[in-house]
Design an enzyme around this catalytic site. Structure first.
Site, PDB file in Angstrom:
ATOM      1  CB  SER A 187      -0.956  -0.005   1.190  1.00 46.74           C
ATOM      2  OG  SER A 187      -0.266  -0.275   2.378  1.00 46.74           O
ATOM      3  CG  HIS A 215      -3.885  -1.066  -2.030  1.00 48.64           C
ATOM      4  ND1 HIS A 215      -4.460   0.168  -2.275  1.00 48.64           N
ATOM      5  CD2 HIS A 215      -3.514  -1.053  -0.738  1.00 48.64           C
ATOM      6  CE1 HIS A 215      -4.412   0.897  -1.170  1.00 48.64           C
ATOM      7  NE2 HIS A 215      -3.844   0.180  -0.225  1.00 48.64           N
ATOM      8  CE  LYS A 246      -7.322   0.274   0.982  1.00 46.15           C
ATOM      9  NZ  LYS A 246      -6.574  -0.681   1.761  1.00 46.15           N
TER      10      LYS A 246
HETATM   11  C1  LIG Z   1      -6.648  -0.802   3.230  1.00 48.41           C
HETATM   12  C2  LIG Z   1      -6.014  -2.100   3.502  1.00 48.41           C
HETATM   13  C3  LIG Z   1      -6.638  -3.046   4.333  1.00 48.41           C
HETATM   14  C4  LIG Z   1      -7.869  -2.713   5.112  1.00 48.41           C
HETATM   15  O1  LIG Z   1      -9.016  -2.632   4.325  1.00 48.41           O
HETATM   16  P1  LIG Z   1     -10.308  -1.880   4.890  1.00 48.41           P
HETATM   17  O2  LIG Z   1     -11.408  -2.510   4.133  1.00 48.41           O
HETATM   18  O3  LIG Z   1     -10.122  -0.430   4.628  1.00 48.41           O
HETATM   19  O4  LIG Z   1     -10.380  -2.192   6.347  1.00 48.41           O
HETATM   20  C5  LIG Z   1      -6.041  -4.286   4.476  1.00 48.41           C
HETATM   21  N1  LIG Z   1      -4.885  -4.585   3.837  1.00 48.41           N
HETATM   22  C6  LIG Z   1      -4.260  -3.696   3.046  1.00 48.41           C
HETATM   23  C7  LIG Z   1      -2.993  -4.076   2.363  1.00 48.41           C
HETATM   24  C8  LIG Z   1      -4.800  -2.428   2.867  1.00 48.41           C
HETATM   25  O5  LIG Z   1      -4.157  -1.535   2.112  1.00 48.41           O
END
Ligand SMILES: *Cc1c(COP(=O)(O)O)cnc(C)c1O
Length: 400
Positions: A187, A215, A246
Protein backbone atom coordinates in the site's frame (compact mmCIF):
# COMPACT_ATOMS: atom_id res chain seq x y z
CA UNK A 1 -3.38 25.07 24.53
CA UNK A 2 -3.34 24.88 28.30
CA UNK A 3 -0.66 22.73 29.82
CA UNK A 4 -2.08 19.62 31.44
CA UNK A 5 -1.52 19.22 35.11
CA UNK A 6 1.29 16.74 35.73
CA UNK A 7 -1.09 14.59 37.70
CA UNK A 8 -3.56 14.21 34.85
CA UNK A 9 -3.70 10.45 34.18
CA UNK A 10 -3.54 10.98 30.40
CA UNK A 11 -0.76 13.57 30.40
CA UNK A 12 1.60 11.01 28.81
CA UNK A 13 -0.52 11.25 25.66
CA UNK A 14 -0.01 14.98 25.53
CA UNK A 15 3.75 14.42 25.80
CA UNK A 16 3.67 12.08 22.83
CA UNK A 17 1.54 14.45 20.78
CA UNK A 18 4.03 17.21 21.50
CA UNK A 19 6.77 14.97 20.12
CA UNK A 20 4.72 14.53 16.94
CA UNK A 21 4.32 18.30 16.73
CA UNK A 22 8.06 18.79 17.18
CA UNK A 23 8.87 16.35 14.37
CA UNK A 24 6.32 17.89 11.98
CA UNK A 25 4.19 14.73 11.97
CA UNK A 26 1.14 15.99 13.79
CA UNK A 27 -1.95 16.23 11.59
CA UNK A 28 -5.50 17.39 11.73
CA UNK A 29 -8.16 15.45 9.82
CA UNK A 30 -9.14 17.09 6.56
CA UNK A 31 -12.87 17.38 6.00
CA UNK A 32 -14.28 16.21 2.69
CA UNK A 33 -17.25 18.44 1.88
CA UNK A 34 -18.36 16.76 -1.35
CA UNK A 35 -18.66 13.17 -2.51
CA UNK A 36 -15.34 11.43 -3.21
CA UNK A 37 -14.77 12.61 -6.79
CA UNK A 38 -11.70 13.26 -9.01
CA UNK A 39 -12.13 16.91 -8.11
CA UNK A 40 -13.43 17.08 -4.56
CA UNK A 41 -14.24 19.85 -2.14
CA UNK A 42 -12.35 19.72 1.15
CA UNK A 43 -11.57 22.26 3.87
CA UNK A 44 -13.25 24.94 1.77
CA UNK A 45 -11.25 24.29 -1.41
CA UNK A 46 -11.73 22.60 -4.77
CA UNK A 47 -8.88 20.13 -5.11
CA UNK A 48 -7.84 17.44 -7.56
CA UNK A 49 -8.18 14.35 -5.43
CA UNK A 50 -5.18 12.04 -5.74
CA UNK A 51 -5.53 10.84 -2.17
CA UNK A 52 -8.37 8.33 -2.21
CA UNK A 53 -8.46 4.58 -2.85
CA UNK A 54 -11.53 5.02 -5.03
CA UNK A 55 -9.65 3.40 -7.95
CA UNK A 56 -12.60 2.91 -10.24
CA UNK A 57 -14.66 5.91 -9.22
CA UNK A 58 -17.39 3.64 -7.82
CA UNK A 59 -17.76 5.37 -4.43
CA UNK A 60 -20.23 7.88 -5.88
CA UNK A 61 -21.47 5.82 -8.85
CA UNK A 62 -25.19 6.31 -9.63
CA UNK A 63 -25.86 2.56 -9.87
CA UNK A 64 -24.30 1.86 -6.46
CA UNK A 65 -26.24 4.73 -4.91
CA UNK A 66 -29.48 3.50 -6.44
CA UNK A 67 -28.86 -0.04 -5.17
CA UNK A 68 -28.15 1.32 -1.69
CA UNK A 69 -31.30 3.45 -1.66
CA UNK A 70 -33.50 0.61 -2.82
CA UNK A 71 -32.01 -1.70 -0.19
CA UNK A 72 -32.73 0.86 2.52
CA UNK A 73 -36.35 1.22 1.37
CA UNK A 74 -36.91 -2.53 1.31
CA UNK A 75 -34.77 -3.80 4.18
CA UNK A 76 -34.09 -0.81 6.40
CA UNK A 77 -31.09 0.99 7.75
CA UNK A 78 -29.56 -1.77 9.87
CA UNK A 79 -29.61 -5.54 10.33
CA UNK A 80 -30.14 -5.69 14.08
CA UNK A 81 -27.61 -8.38 14.93
CA UNK A 82 -24.38 -10.17 14.15
CA UNK A 83 -24.33 -12.63 11.27
CA UNK A 84 -24.63 -15.70 13.52
CA UNK A 85 -27.78 -14.45 15.26
CA UNK A 86 -30.34 -12.74 13.03
CA UNK A 87 -27.98 -10.50 11.08
CA UNK A 88 -27.58 -12.67 7.98
CA UNK A 89 -29.95 -11.45 5.30
CA UNK A 90 -30.43 -13.30 2.03
CA UNK A 91 -28.46 -10.50 0.36
CA UNK A 92 -25.38 -11.24 2.51
CA UNK A 93 -25.34 -14.84 1.29
CA UNK A 94 -25.98 -13.71 -2.26
CA UNK A 95 -23.00 -11.31 -2.12
CA UNK A 96 -20.75 -14.07 -0.77
CA UNK A 97 -21.82 -16.46 -3.55
CA UNK A 98 -21.26 -13.74 -6.13
CA UNK A 99 -17.73 -12.95 -4.89
CA UNK A 100 -16.80 -16.67 -4.69
CA UNK A 101 -17.94 -17.20 -8.28
CA UNK A 102 -16.08 -14.06 -9.39
CA UNK A 103 -12.85 -15.25 -7.75
CA UNK A 104 -13.28 -18.89 -8.88
CA UNK A 105 -13.20 -20.24 -5.33
CA UNK A 106 -15.58 -22.56 -3.51
CA UNK A 107 -16.71 -20.08 -0.95
CA UNK A 108 -16.43 -16.56 0.46
CA UNK A 109 -17.12 -14.86 3.78
CA UNK A 110 -17.65 -11.11 4.01
CA UNK A 111 -16.30 -9.21 7.00
CA UNK A 112 -17.07 -5.66 8.15
CA UNK A 113 -13.74 -4.43 6.78
CA UNK A 114 -10.56 -5.60 5.13
CA UNK A 115 -8.86 -4.98 8.45
CA UNK A 116 -11.13 -7.40 10.31
CA UNK A 117 -10.94 -9.92 7.45
CA UNK A 118 -7.16 -10.14 7.85
CA UNK A 119 -6.98 -9.88 11.61
CA UNK A 120 -9.95 -12.21 12.15
CA UNK A 121 -8.69 -14.86 9.75
CA UNK A 122 -5.05 -15.07 10.82
CA UNK A 123 -5.91 -14.98 14.51
CA UNK A 124 -8.56 -17.70 14.28
CA UNK A 125 -6.84 -20.27 12.09
CA UNK A 126 -3.47 -20.24 13.89
CA UNK A 127 -2.41 -20.77 17.51
CA UNK A 128 0.69 -20.53 19.69
CA UNK A 129 2.27 -23.70 18.30
CA UNK A 130 2.10 -22.37 14.70
CA UNK A 131 4.43 -20.23 12.57
CA UNK A 132 3.78 -17.20 10.39
CA UNK A 133 6.23 -16.16 7.70
CA UNK A 134 5.37 -12.58 6.83
CA UNK A 135 6.77 -9.92 4.45
CA UNK A 136 8.31 -7.05 6.42
CA UNK A 137 6.00 -4.52 4.72
CA UNK A 138 2.73 -6.38 5.23
CA UNK A 139 -0.28 -4.32 6.29
CA UNK A 140 -0.99 -3.48 9.93
CA UNK A 141 -4.12 -5.67 9.91
CA UNK A 142 -1.98 -8.72 9.08
CA UNK A 143 0.50 -7.81 11.80
CA UNK A 144 -2.29 -7.44 14.35
CA UNK A 145 -3.79 -10.78 13.26
CA UNK A 146 -0.40 -12.43 13.69
CA UNK A 147 -0.02 -10.99 17.18
CA UNK A 148 -3.54 -12.00 18.22
CA UNK A 149 -2.93 -15.57 17.04
CA UNK A 150 0.08 -15.85 19.39
CA UNK A 151 1.82 -17.88 16.68
CA UNK A 152 5.56 -17.36 16.22
CA UNK A 153 6.16 -14.56 13.74
CA UNK A 154 9.08 -14.74 11.28
CA UNK A 155 9.55 -11.66 9.12
CA UNK A 156 11.18 -12.03 5.70
CA UNK A 157 12.82 -9.24 3.72
CA UNK A 158 10.49 -7.34 1.46
CA UNK A 159 9.53 -9.36 -1.64
CA UNK A 160 12.37 -11.81 -0.96
CA UNK A 161 10.99 -15.31 -1.67
CA UNK A 162 14.45 -16.86 -1.19
CA UNK A 163 14.56 -15.42 2.33
CA UNK A 164 11.07 -16.82 3.01
CA UNK A 165 12.31 -20.23 1.82
CA UNK A 166 15.33 -19.97 4.12
CA UNK A 167 13.06 -19.29 7.08
CA UNK A 168 10.89 -22.29 6.19
CA UNK A 169 13.93 -24.55 5.86
CA UNK A 170 14.91 -23.51 9.39
CA UNK A 171 11.44 -24.52 10.61
CA UNK A 172 11.51 -27.98 9.02
CA UNK A 173 11.61 -29.77 12.37
CA UNK A 174 9.00 -27.56 13.99
CA UNK A 175 5.55 -28.95 14.49
CA UNK A 176 2.59 -26.72 13.92
CA UNK A 177 1.10 -25.15 10.85
CA UNK A 178 3.01 -22.65 8.75
CA UNK A 179 1.41 -19.68 7.06
CA UNK A 180 3.21 -17.73 4.34
CA UNK A 181 1.56 -14.35 3.97
CA UNK A 182 2.02 -11.31 1.75
CA UNK A 183 0.20 -8.27 0.49
CA UNK A 184 -0.69 -8.63 -3.20
CA UNK A 185 0.07 -4.95 -3.81
CA UNK A 186 1.93 -3.04 -1.10
CA UNK A 187 0.00 0.00 0.00
CA UNK A 188 2.87 2.46 0.50
CA UNK A 189 5.11 1.59 -2.47
CA UNK A 190 2.66 0.22 -5.02
CA UNK A 191 4.90 -2.74 -5.85
CA UNK A 192 3.50 -6.24 -6.40
CA UNK A 193 4.33 -9.24 -4.20
CA UNK A 194 6.33 -12.03 -5.94
CA UNK A 195 3.36 -14.41 -5.86
CA UNK A 196 4.62 -17.09 -8.28
CA UNK A 197 7.85 -17.52 -6.32
CA UNK A 198 6.12 -17.41 -2.92
CA UNK A 199 3.51 -19.97 -4.00
CA UNK A 200 6.30 -22.30 -5.07
CA UNK A 201 8.05 -21.85 -1.73
CA UNK A 202 4.80 -22.51 0.15
CA UNK A 203 4.08 -25.65 -1.86
CA UNK A 204 7.60 -26.98 -1.41
CA UNK A 205 7.49 -26.53 2.37
CA UNK A 206 3.86 -27.43 3.00
CA UNK A 207 2.88 -23.92 4.12
CA UNK A 208 -0.54 -22.35 3.78
CA UNK A 209 -0.40 -19.48 1.25
CA UNK A 210 -2.39 -16.36 2.08
CA UNK A 211 -2.50 -13.10 0.20
CA UNK A 212 -4.07 -9.76 1.01
CA UNK A 213 -5.40 -8.25 -2.20
CA UNK A 214 -6.78 -5.05 -0.66
CA UNK A 215 -5.12 -2.85 -3.30
CA UNK A 216 -5.39 -5.41 -6.09
CA UNK A 217 -9.13 -6.17 -5.90
CA UNK A 218 -10.73 -4.40 -8.84
CA UNK A 219 -7.29 -3.31 -10.06
CA UNK A 220 -5.21 -6.35 -11.14
CA UNK A 221 -6.24 -9.52 -12.96
CA UNK A 222 -9.07 -10.04 -15.43
CA UNK A 223 -11.98 -7.78 -14.45
CA UNK A 224 -10.06 -6.96 -11.26
CA UNK A 225 -9.98 -10.51 -9.89
CA UNK A 226 -6.71 -9.75 -8.08
CA UNK A 227 -3.14 -11.00 -8.06
CA UNK A 228 -3.96 -14.72 -8.12
CA UNK A 229 -5.70 -14.20 -11.44
CA UNK A 230 -3.02 -11.74 -12.61
CA UNK A 231 -0.34 -14.42 -12.17
CA UNK A 232 -2.50 -17.39 -13.20
CA UNK A 233 -2.27 -19.07 -9.79
CA UNK A 234 -5.85 -20.26 -9.36
CA UNK A 235 -6.14 -23.18 -6.95
CA UNK A 236 -2.68 -22.61 -5.45
CA UNK A 237 -3.43 -19.87 -2.91
CA UNK A 238 -5.54 -21.21 -0.05
CA UNK A 239 -6.61 -17.88 1.43
CA UNK A 240 -7.36 -14.76 -0.61
CA UNK A 241 -8.39 -11.63 1.23
CA UNK A 242 -9.91 -8.71 -0.61
CA UNK A 243 -11.45 -5.42 0.34
CA UNK A 244 -14.77 -3.84 -0.56
CA UNK A 245 -13.55 -0.46 0.66
CA UNK A 246 -11.15 0.55 -2.09
CA UNK A 247 -11.84 -0.18 -5.79
CA UNK A 248 -15.27 -1.62 -4.90
CA UNK A 249 -16.05 1.81 -3.49
CA UNK A 250 -18.04 0.95 -0.39
CA UNK A 251 -16.91 -0.82 2.82
CA UNK A 252 -15.94 -4.29 3.89
CA UNK A 253 -13.53 -7.15 3.39
CA UNK A 254 -13.81 -10.75 2.33
CA UNK A 255 -11.98 -14.04 2.48
CA UNK A 256 -12.18 -16.47 -0.43
CA UNK A 257 -11.09 -20.09 -0.29
CA UNK A 258 -12.44 -23.56 0.36
CA UNK A 259 -15.90 -24.27 1.78
CA UNK A 260 -14.26 -25.59 4.95
CA UNK A 261 -12.15 -22.47 5.41
CA UNK A 262 -15.24 -20.29 5.17
CA UNK A 263 -17.35 -22.55 7.42
CA UNK A 264 -14.52 -22.51 9.96
CA UNK A 265 -14.37 -18.70 9.87
CA UNK A 266 -18.17 -18.57 10.34
CA UNK A 267 -17.61 -20.48 13.57
CA UNK A 268 -14.38 -19.01 14.84
CA UNK A 269 -13.44 -15.58 13.41
CA UNK A 270 -14.08 -13.18 16.24
CA UNK A 271 -15.00 -10.03 14.26
CA UNK A 272 -17.49 -12.14 12.30
CA UNK A 273 -18.99 -13.58 15.49
CA UNK A 274 -18.98 -10.52 17.70
CA UNK A 275 -19.67 -7.52 15.48
CA UNK A 276 -22.87 -6.62 13.64
CA UNK A 277 -23.26 -7.36 9.94
CA UNK A 278 -23.19 -4.88 7.10
CA UNK A 279 -26.33 -2.79 6.70
CA UNK A 280 -28.46 -3.46 3.59
CA UNK A 281 -27.21 -0.33 1.80
CA UNK A 282 -23.57 -1.44 2.03
CA UNK A 283 -24.29 -5.01 0.98
CA UNK A 284 -26.42 -4.03 -2.01
CA UNK A 285 -23.95 -1.41 -3.24
CA UNK A 286 -21.05 -3.90 -3.00
CA UNK A 287 -23.04 -6.44 -4.95
CA UNK A 288 -23.73 -3.93 -7.73
CA UNK A 289 -20.05 -3.04 -7.89
CA UNK A 290 -19.17 -6.66 -8.75
CA UNK A 291 -21.74 -6.56 -11.57
CA UNK A 292 -19.98 -3.46 -12.92
CA UNK A 293 -16.55 -5.14 -12.76
CA UNK A 294 -17.90 -7.88 -15.00
CA UNK A 295 -20.05 -5.74 -17.30
CA UNK A 296 -17.82 -2.68 -17.72
CA UNK A 297 -14.16 -3.74 -17.66
CA UNK A 298 -13.24 -0.58 -19.60
CA UNK A 299 -13.15 1.22 -16.24
CA UNK A 300 -10.12 -0.87 -15.23
CA UNK A 301 -8.46 -0.20 -18.58
CA UNK A 302 -8.91 3.53 -17.99
CA UNK A 303 -7.36 3.21 -14.54
CA UNK A 304 -4.24 1.63 -16.04
CA UNK A 305 -4.08 4.07 -18.92
CA UNK A 306 -4.21 6.94 -16.42
CA UNK A 307 -1.59 5.23 -14.28
CA UNK A 308 0.86 4.92 -17.17
CA UNK A 309 0.19 8.50 -18.28
CA UNK A 310 0.71 9.96 -14.82
CA UNK A 311 3.87 7.98 -14.04
CA UNK A 312 5.44 8.90 -17.38
CA UNK A 313 4.73 12.59 -16.76
CA UNK A 314 6.26 12.39 -13.28
CA UNK A 315 9.36 10.69 -14.64
CA UNK A 316 9.68 13.35 -17.36
CA UNK A 317 9.65 16.01 -14.67
CA UNK A 318 12.40 14.36 -12.64
CA UNK A 319 10.40 12.77 -9.79
CA UNK A 320 11.38 9.54 -8.02
CA UNK A 321 8.38 7.24 -7.76
CA UNK A 322 10.26 4.28 -6.36
CA UNK A 323 9.34 0.72 -7.27
CA UNK A 324 5.67 1.30 -8.01
CA UNK A 325 4.03 -0.95 -10.61
CA UNK A 326 0.43 0.03 -9.88
CA UNK A 327 -1.78 3.15 -9.52
CA UNK A 328 -0.26 3.76 -6.07
CA UNK A 329 2.43 6.30 -6.93
CA UNK A 330 4.84 7.39 -4.18
CA UNK A 331 6.80 10.58 -4.72
CA UNK A 332 9.73 10.12 -2.38
CA UNK A 333 11.09 13.31 -0.82
CA UNK A 334 13.13 12.10 2.18
CA UNK A 335 12.23 13.66 5.52
CA UNK A 336 8.76 13.40 7.08
CA UNK A 337 8.68 17.15 7.66
CA UNK A 338 9.34 17.79 3.97
CA UNK A 339 6.60 15.38 2.93
CA UNK A 340 4.05 17.00 5.22
CA UNK A 341 5.04 20.53 4.16
CA UNK A 342 4.88 19.51 0.51
CA UNK A 343 1.44 17.94 0.97
CA UNK A 344 0.13 21.05 2.74
CA UNK A 345 1.51 23.35 0.02
CA UNK A 346 0.02 21.17 -2.73
CA UNK A 347 -3.36 21.39 -1.07
CA UNK A 348 -3.17 25.18 -1.03
CA UNK A 349 -2.50 25.03 -4.77
CA UNK A 350 -5.44 22.72 -5.45
CA UNK A 351 -4.03 19.21 -5.22
CA UNK A 352 -4.86 16.66 -2.55
CA UNK A 353 -2.12 14.04 -2.08
CA UNK A 354 -1.25 12.59 1.31
CA UNK A 355 2.11 13.07 3.01
CA UNK A 356 3.39 9.89 4.68
CA UNK A 357 6.38 9.59 7.00
CA UNK A 358 7.90 7.39 9.69
CA UNK A 359 6.67 5.04 11.17
CA UNK A 360 4.34 4.24 8.27
CA UNK A 361 7.35 4.22 5.93
CA UNK A 362 11.07 3.97 6.86
CA UNK A 363 12.99 7.06 8.02
CA UNK A 364 14.42 8.99 5.07
CA UNK A 365 11.76 7.54 2.74
CA UNK A 366 8.95 9.98 3.51
CA UNK A 367 6.75 10.66 0.55
CA UNK A 368 3.67 12.01 -1.04
CA UNK A 369 1.39 9.15 -2.08
CA UNK A 370 -0.67 9.86 -5.18
CA UNK A 371 -3.34 7.46 -6.38
CA UNK A 372 -4.87 8.06 -9.78
CA UNK A 373 -8.32 6.70 -10.53
CA UNK A 374 -10.26 5.70 -13.62
CA UNK A 375 -12.39 8.81 -13.13
CA UNK A 376 -9.57 11.31 -13.61
CA UNK A 377 -9.30 12.98 -17.00
CA UNK A 378 -6.02 13.72 -18.79
CA UNK A 379 -6.64 17.36 -17.95
CA UNK A 380 -6.86 16.58 -14.22
CA UNK A 381 -3.60 14.64 -14.44
CA UNK A 382 -1.83 17.37 -16.43
CA UNK A 383 -2.88 19.95 -13.88
CA UNK A 384 -1.80 17.66 -11.04
CA UNK A 385 1.67 17.17 -12.51
CA UNK A 386 2.00 20.90 -13.13
CA UNK A 387 1.15 21.66 -9.48
CA UNK A 388 3.42 18.89 -8.18
CA UNK A 389 6.33 20.22 -10.22
CA UNK A 390 5.81 23.91 -9.50
CA UNK A 391 5.51 23.38 -5.73
CA UNK A 392 8.43 20.92 -5.67
CA UNK A 393 10.67 23.54 -7.29
CA UNK A 394 9.52 26.20 -4.86
CA UNK A 395 10.31 23.93 -1.89
CA UNK A 396 13.63 22.81 -3.45
CA UNK A 397 12.42 19.21 -3.65
CA UNK A 398 13.25 19.44 -7.35
CA UNK A 399 16.02 21.70 -8.69
CA UNK A 400 14.49 24.92 -9.99
C1 LIG B 1 -6.65 -0.80 3.23
C2 LIG B 1 -6.01 -2.10 3.50
C3 LIG B 1 -6.64 -3.05 4.33
C4 LIG B 1 -7.87 -2.71 5.11
O1 LIG B 1 -9.02 -2.63 4.32
P1 LIG B 1 -10.31 -1.88 4.89
O2 LIG B 1 -11.41 -2.51 4.13
O3 LIG B 1 -10.12 -0.43 4.63
O4 LIG B 1 -10.38 -2.19 6.35
C5 LIG B 1 -6.04 -4.29 4.48
N1 LIG B 1 -4.89 -4.58 3.84
C6 LIG B 1 -4.26 -3.70 3.05
C7 LIG B 1 -2.99 -4.08 2.36
C8 LIG B 1 -4.80 -2.43 2.87
O5 LIG B 1 -4.16 -1.54 2.11
Amino acid sequence: MTAPSPSHPLSFLTDQLNELRASGSFFRLRELESACEPVSRADGREVINLASNNYLGLANHPKLKEAALEAVRKYGAGTGAVRTITGTMAMHMELERKIAAFKHTEACVVFQSGFTANAGTVSSILGPEDHIISDELNHASIIDGCRLSRAKIHVFRHRDAAHAAEVLVGLKESKGNKLLITDGVFSMDGDIGPLPQLVEVAEKHGAIMMIDDAHSSGVLGRNGRGTVDHFGLHGRVQIQVGTLSKAIGVLGGYVCGSRDLVDYLYHRARPFLFSTSHPPAVTAACSTAFDLLVEEPERIERLWENTRYFKAALRDNGFDSGASETPITPIIVGEARTAHEYSAALFEEGLWATGIGFPTVPKGKARIRAIVTAAHTKDHLDRAVEILTRVARRLSILPS
